[in-house]
Structure formats: C-alpha cells, structure tokens
Design an enzyme around this catalytic site. Structure first.
Site, PDB file in Angstrom:
ATOM      1  N   TRP A   1     -24.643 -29.970 -10.526  1.00  0.00           N
ATOM      2  CA  TRP A   1     -24.759 -30.872  -9.375  1.00  0.00           C
ATOM      3  C   TRP A   1     -25.738 -30.244  -8.391  1.00  0.00           C
ATOM      4  O   TRP A   1     -25.663 -29.055  -8.105  1.00  0.00           O
ATOM      5  CB  TRP A   1     -23.413 -31.088  -8.668  1.00  0.00           C
ATOM      6  CG  TRP A   1     -23.612 -31.892  -7.404  1.00  0.00           C
ATOM      7  CD1 TRP A   1     -23.826 -33.227  -7.330  1.00  0.00           C
ATOM      8  CD2 TRP A   1     -23.709 -31.389  -6.060  1.00  0.00           C
ATOM      9  NE1 TRP A   1     -24.038 -33.600  -6.017  1.00  0.00           N
ATOM     10  CE2 TRP A   1     -23.972 -32.494  -5.219  1.00  0.00           C
ATOM     11  CE3 TRP A   1     -23.603 -30.118  -5.477  1.00  0.00           C
ATOM     12  CZ2 TRP A   1     -24.134 -32.376  -3.834  1.00  0.00           C
ATOM     13  CZ3 TRP A   1     -23.759 -29.988  -4.105  1.00  0.00           C
ATOM     14  CH2 TRP A   1     -24.021 -31.117  -3.289  1.00  0.00           C
TER      15      TRP A   1
ATOM     16  N   GLU B   1     -23.968 -34.289 -12.808  1.00  0.00           N
ATOM     17  CA  GLU B   1     -23.119 -35.024 -11.854  1.00  0.00           C
ATOM     18  C   GLU B   1     -23.957 -35.749 -10.808  1.00  0.00           C
ATOM     19  O   GLU B   1     -24.732 -35.152 -10.067  1.00  0.00           O
ATOM     20  CB  GLU B   1     -22.188 -34.022 -11.144  1.00  0.00           C
ATOM     21  CG  GLU B   1     -21.325 -34.661 -10.063  1.00  0.00           C
ATOM     22  CD  GLU B   1     -20.391 -33.672  -9.375  1.00  0.00           C
ATOM     23  OE1 GLU B   1     -20.459 -32.452  -9.676  1.00  0.00           O
ATOM     24  OE2 GLU B   1     -19.596 -34.104  -8.528  1.00  0.00           O
TER      25      GLU B   1
ATOM     26  N   LYS C   1     -24.572 -38.502  -7.465  1.00  0.00           N
ATOM     27  CA  LYS C   1     -24.012 -38.775  -6.145  1.00  0.00           C
ATOM     28  C   LYS C   1     -24.828 -39.901  -5.525  1.00  0.00           C
ATOM     29  O   LYS C   1     -26.038 -39.967  -5.700  1.00  0.00           O
ATOM     30  CB  LYS C   1     -24.095 -37.502  -5.294  1.00  0.00           C
ATOM     31  CG  LYS C   1     -23.287 -37.546  -4.018  1.00  0.00           C
ATOM     32  CD  LYS C   1     -23.087 -36.134  -3.456  1.00  0.00           C
ATOM     33  CE  LYS C   1     -22.223 -36.157  -2.219  1.00  0.00           C
ATOM     34  NZ  LYS C   1     -21.744 -34.824  -1.831  1.00  0.00           N
TER      35      LYS C   1
ATOM     36  N   ASP D   1     -17.847 -38.229 -10.365  1.00  0.00           N
ATOM     37  CA  ASP D   1     -17.000 -37.762  -9.261  1.00  0.00           C
ATOM     38  C   ASP D   1     -16.556 -38.992  -8.473  1.00  0.00           C
ATOM     39  O   ASP D   1     -17.382 -39.798  -8.027  1.00  0.00           O
ATOM     40  CB  ASP D   1     -17.812 -36.805  -8.380  1.00  0.00           C
ATOM     41  CG  ASP D   1     -16.991 -36.204  -7.248  1.00  0.00           C
ATOM     42  OD1 ASP D   1     -16.319 -36.961  -6.528  1.00  0.00           O
ATOM     43  OD2 ASP D   1     -17.034 -34.968  -7.079  1.00  0.00           O
TER      44      ASP D   1
ATOM     45  N   HIS E   1     -18.314 -40.024  -5.250  1.00  0.00           N
ATOM     46  CA  HIS E   1     -19.780 -40.071  -5.246  1.00  0.00           C
ATOM     47  C   HIS E   1     -20.378 -41.444  -5.463  1.00  0.00           C
ATOM     48  O   HIS E   1     -21.528 -41.579  -5.884  1.00  0.00           O
ATOM     49  CB  HIS E   1     -20.337 -39.119  -6.309  1.00  0.00           C
ATOM     50  CG  HIS E   1     -20.206 -37.692  -5.899  1.00  0.00           C
ATOM     51  ND1 HIS E   1     -20.840 -36.675  -6.551  1.00  0.00           N
ATOM     52  CD2 HIS E   1     -19.518 -37.107  -4.898  1.00  0.00           C
ATOM     53  CE1 HIS E   1     -20.543 -35.524  -5.982  1.00  0.00           C
ATOM     54  NE2 HIS E   1     -19.732 -35.760  -4.975  1.00  0.00           N
TER      55      HIS E   1
ATOM     56  N   HIS F   1     -14.637 -35.704 -12.046  1.00  0.00           N
ATOM     57  CA  HIS F   1     -14.244 -34.951 -10.869  1.00  0.00           C
ATOM     58  C   HIS F   1     -13.297 -35.864 -10.110  1.00  0.00           C
ATOM     59  O   HIS F   1     -13.735 -36.770  -9.396  1.00  0.00           O
ATOM     60  CB  HIS F   1     -15.461 -34.577 -10.007  1.00  0.00           C
ATOM     61  CG  HIS F   1     -16.091 -33.292 -10.421  1.00  0.00           C
ATOM     62  ND1 HIS F   1     -17.098 -32.680  -9.722  1.00  0.00           N
ATOM     63  CD2 HIS F   1     -15.816 -32.480 -11.473  1.00  0.00           C
ATOM     64  CE1 HIS F   1     -17.432 -31.561 -10.331  1.00  0.00           C
ATOM     65  NE2 HIS F   1     -16.679 -31.420 -11.396  1.00  0.00           N
TER      66      HIS F   1
ATOM     67  N   ASP G   1     -16.091 -38.622   3.920  1.00  0.00           N
ATOM     68  CA  ASP G   1     -15.800 -37.393   3.176  1.00  0.00           C
ATOM     69  C   ASP G   1     -15.430 -37.745   1.750  1.00  0.00           C
ATOM     70  O   ASP G   1     -14.634 -38.647   1.514  1.00  0.00           O
ATOM     71  CB  ASP G   1     -14.655 -36.622   3.824  1.00  0.00           C
ATOM     72  CG  ASP G   1     -14.306 -35.400   2.996  1.00  0.00           C
ATOM     73  OD1 ASP G   1     -15.191 -34.562   2.779  1.00  0.00           O
ATOM     74  OD2 ASP G   1     -13.164 -35.301   2.515  1.00  0.00           O
TER      75      ASP G   1
ATOM     76  N   ASP H   1     -14.059 -35.594  -0.440  1.00  0.00           N
ATOM     77  CA  ASP H   1     -13.266 -34.551  -1.102  1.00  0.00           C
ATOM     78  C   ASP H   1     -11.882 -34.297  -0.511  1.00  0.00           C
ATOM     79  O   ASP H   1     -11.511 -33.145  -0.317  1.00  0.00           O
ATOM     80  CB  ASP H   1     -14.065 -33.242  -1.093  1.00  0.00           C
ATOM     81  CG  ASP H   1     -15.403 -33.392  -1.768  1.00  0.00           C
ATOM     82  OD1 ASP H   1     -15.421 -33.430  -3.004  1.00  0.00           O
ATOM     83  OD2 ASP H   1     -16.425 -33.491  -1.061  1.00  0.00           O
TER      84      ASP H   1
ATOM     85  N   ASP I   1     -11.852 -32.036  -7.959  1.00  0.00           N
ATOM     86  CA  ASP I   1     -12.874 -31.574  -7.008  1.00  0.00           C
ATOM     87  C   ASP I   1     -12.533 -32.039  -5.601  1.00  0.00           C
ATOM     88  O   ASP I   1     -12.785 -33.193  -5.251  1.00  0.00           O
ATOM     89  CB  ASP I   1     -14.260 -32.102  -7.430  1.00  0.00           C
ATOM     90  CG  ASP I   1     -15.366 -31.575  -6.514  1.00  0.00           C
ATOM     91  OD1 ASP I   1     -15.088 -30.643  -5.731  1.00  0.00           O
ATOM     92  OD2 ASP I   1     -16.495 -32.097  -6.581  1.00  0.00           O
TER      93      ASP I   1
HETATM   94  C1  RNT Z   1     -20.535 -32.066  -4.411  1.00  0.00           C
HETATM   95  C2  RNT Z   1     -20.081 -32.206  -5.822  1.00  0.00           C
HETATM   96  C3  RNT Z   1     -19.789 -30.936  -6.511  1.00  0.00           C
HETATM   97  C4  RNT Z   1     -19.104 -29.944  -5.614  1.00  0.00           C
HETATM   98  C5  RNT Z   1     -18.651 -28.729  -6.321  1.00  0.00           C
HETATM   99  C6  RNT Z   1     -18.278 -27.659  -5.359  1.00  0.00           C
HETATM  100  O1  RNT Z   1     -20.663 -33.234  -3.761  1.00  0.00           O
HETATM  101  O2  RNT Z   1     -18.947 -33.019  -5.883  1.00  0.00           O
HETATM  102  O3  RNT Z   1     -19.079 -31.172  -7.660  1.00  0.00           O
HETATM  103  O4  RNT Z   1     -18.022 -30.518  -4.961  1.00  0.00           O
HETATM  104  O5  RNT Z   1     -19.584 -28.370  -7.222  1.00  0.00           O
HETATM  105 ZN    ZN Z   2     -17.872 -33.172  -7.777  1.00  0.00          ZN
END
Ligand code: RNT
Ligand code: ZN
Length: 422
Positions: free
Chosen positions: A189, A230, A232, A263, A266, A290, A298, A300, A330
C-alpha cells in the site's frame, strides 16, 4: 457475568437443535471456523509506531488518535501484548507485520537495506507459537515519503529508493514464508496522491506500474510468498486523487496474477465491498481483506460485528472462497486499551464468519432459483435471530478461552500488572 460450563453446553444443545431444523450441523461449522486463521495486524499494539525511532511515525493519512496509557514501545512488549490477546481469542491466528517493526539492534538500517535477519526474532517467536506471519513494506512515515509520493514519484532517486524497499521486503516475506512453512502475504500500500485537482493523472499511474513491475520482477515460489496490492479512494491529504485506485490495482492484479487487497475503509463511504467479492473472484485467484470500519473521514476504527462485516463473511462463505481468501484486520485506536482493541476486532470478525457458516445457504438459493423471493426475504430476516450467541459461547468454551465478556477481567489485570508500569 461468568456463566457455568454446563449452562453454556445446555444452551448450545438447544441452539444446535434449532439449526438442525435448517439442516445445519453446528459441530461441523465449529470445526470449519477453527481452521480459519485471521491475520491480526501488529500495528494496533503501538499506534503504527514501529521501532525505527522513538518519535512515532505518523503522517501520510496514517493517524492514530488517543493516548491510552501502556503502549508497547519495544518488540518484546509488543509480542507480550500480542500473546495476551491471542490467549483470549478462540482459534489459531497469524500476525501481520510492517517493515518498520524490524529489529536492527539499535543500528540505523535504511528501508531499502532491510534483510530477513532483521525479522529473525519475529520468526523464532512465531514458530514457537505455531503461527504464521504476513508482511507489508512501509511506504510512509519517512523523509523520502514527505512529498506524498513514493513509487509514483517524479524524483527518480526517491522512486528508486522505494523500489529498493519493495524488493527488500519481498525477500524478507519470501524468507518468512519458507522459514515458517506457510505463505507470507506481502501487501503493498502506498499513500501517493494529491490533495487537490491534478493536471496529470496519467503519468503517476504509468510510473507506479513501472515501479511495481520492477519490484515484482524477482520470481519467488508461491508456497512462500503471495504478493498483494491495496487500493484507496482517498486519504487525508490525498482527497482529490490517489494513484493506486481500485481500477488501477484491479487491472494490475488481474494482468500480473497477484492478489488484490480490499480494505473496507478505502472506498466511497456508502460503498460496500461485499458485492465486489464474487465479481473480483471471477478474475483474481485470491483476495486479501483488510477488515476495518470507516467512520466519516477515518478509515480505521476498531472492527465490530456490523452488517458490512457480516455481508463480507457471507459472500466469502457462500461463494466457497475461504481457501482463496486471506482475512486481515486493519485498524488502530489509541483511545482504548490496545490489547482489548485487538480482541474486540478479532472476535467480531470470527463472529461474522460463524454467522456466515451457520447460514442454510442452499435453502435460500433454492427459493431464489424458484423465483420465490418472498420466502427468500422472510428467511433471510428470520436467520438473524436464530440462537447464534450460544453457538459462539460454546465455541469459546471448546477453544478454552473466556466466554462472553469474561476476557475483560484478564485485560484489566494485565493493565494493572504490565501496562501500567510502562
Ligand atoms: C492505509 C492502508 C494500510 C495501512 C497499514 C498500516 O490506508 O489501509 O493498509 O493501514 O498498512
Ligand atoms: Zn489497509
């Protein structure tokens, strides 16, 4: 509230009868669940800090908020915390490392010079626990990432540095997989993108493709390493354009026969990835998830048993994709006990998988094929209130971990005895 073992067993027996009415064998389901390893991210344990410097490593949209006491600051502490979490989660899982968790014995080692030996302690520890390791190059929180560009940089020395890091990390991941006898998923990523409207969307993507080609040109055995990319949609500071978008990596993964990482945080905030699963599996061999929880800007928050997570689990199970799926977590939250955060998120993911495995899918599908959409909806709703909780409780009992919220007492103790003195 501590429930007695016998009341858990009784409740499970009754629940088992209800599921049996639908032709679901709960004992078989629990055996299946026990075979699923979640790849638990090490970075929840120290707010994505790593061991490169004491300053912590924020930036590039990777931001943790909160200052809950007791954060792990050394590899030993992080491993101890992780072991504590594992002891309170049913099943056997994996750890997901980032390159910044290298142990260099106090010496500064640049990221493009990292070697397998810098992860030898992690490998020895994982072997002693009988768990696998997954890996991630760290393309952020570094002076050479300050421009916001890494593999897609116009600056050729910056780009070369990050290509070097990518190459070094694949050698590390290959070594980890070989040492542990379990393929190490190596996930790329990068943060590259623009805050505001770009003039040239093309060149950075062509550059990223070239950089990835260079990184991936060394051939390794799939039984040791699986490469993944990955995407986003946007991040903090890259609201208008992200080089590694979904379409970009989907195309790259298909053309190059590598894994795609999805993810949950994302995509567009109202977009769900569950519907993408079967579409992507039609063209990509394996998907890395993820599992996360986006809240407004946010991406996460700690994973909970949300509809979104459950729908992903259902799609994986319904499509019989478990063997082609890598389930990673994640998220990072520094405002609550960090060990508890691991446990909450992993247990929630496992509950989602249990819920999915308990679904009498053939019945629903028969309704669908027979165009009885009324029954399909009636039963989809009904299944939500079948006694799923007693089956989960019994699974915890069977796996010898605390049932219900009983694990929290152990975390409070750990907080007093270990975390408080840091
Ligand atoms: C970041 C990505 C990635 C990170 C990790 C720490 O937006 O989601 O996966 O969260 O690699
Ligand atoms: Zn991620």
């Amino acid at each position: 509230m501590i429930q007695s073992g016998s009341s858990i067993e009784k409740a499970y027996a009754i629940a088992g009868e209800r599921y049996a009415e639908y032709g679901v064998d709960t004992a078989g389901v629990l055996e299946q669940l026990a075979r699923i390893a979640i790849s638990i991210h090490c970075w929840q344990g120290d707010d994505v800090g790593g061991f490169e410097s004491d300053a912590g490593l924020e930036g590039a949209g990777i931001q943790t908020t909160g200052n809950y006491p007791g954060k792990a600051t050394t590899a030993e502490q992080l491993r101890a915390d992780f072991e504590k979490a594992l002891s309170l989660i049913p099943g056997t899982h994996r750890i997901n490392l980032h390159a910044i968790y290298a142990e260099t014995g106090g010496k500064k080692v640049e990221r493009d010079e990292l070697e397998p030996r810098h992860f030898a302690n992690w490998v020895a520890w994982a072997r002693s626990l009988g768990i696998g390791i997954d890996f991630n190059p760290t393309f952020f929180a570094h002076p050479k990432a300050e421009s916001g560009f890494t593999l897609a940089s116009y600056d050729s020395s910056v780009r070369r540095f990050w290509v070097g890091h990518g190459i070094a990390c694949r050698r590390i991941a290959d070594n980890i997989g070989r040492e542990l006898g379990s393929p190490c998923v190596n996930n790329i990523w990068i943060p590259d993108g623009y805050k505001d409207t770009p003039a040239d969307r093309t060149t950075p993507r062509e550059t990223l493709r070239k950089s990835l080609d260079e990184i991936l040109s060394e051939k390794f055995d799939r039984s040791n390493i699986r490469d993944s990319v990955e995407c986003k949609l946007f991040g903090i500071g890259s609201e208008s354009y992200v080089v590694g978008s979904h379409e970009f990596y989907l195309g790259y993964a298909i053309r190059n026969g590598i894994l795609l990482c999805l993810d949950m945080g994302h995509f567009h905030p109202t977009e769900q990835i569950s519907d993408k699963v079967s579409a992507i599996f039609a063209f990509v061999d394996e998907i890395l998830f993820h599992i996360s929880r986006g809240v407004r800007w946010d991406s996460d928050h700690v994973v909970v048993l949300s509809d979104a997570v459950r729908e992903i689990a259902l799609e994986i199970v319904r499509g019989k994709y478990l063997d082609r799926t890598h389930i990673g977590l994640d998220y990072f939250d520094a405002s609550i006990n960090r060990v508890a955060a691991w446990i909450i998120g992993t247990r929630s993911m496992l509950k989602a998988l249990l819920f999915a495995l308990l679904e009498p899918w053939e019945m629903l599908r028969d309704f669908e094929v027979g165009r009885d959409f009324t029954s399909r909806l009636v039963f989809l709703e009904e299944l939500k209130s079948l006694p799923f909780g007693p089956v989960w409780d019994y699974y915890c009992l069977q796996q010898d971990v605390p049932v219900g919220t009983d694990w929290l007492g152990e975390i409070r103790e750990y907080e007093k005895k270990v975390l408080a003195s840091r």
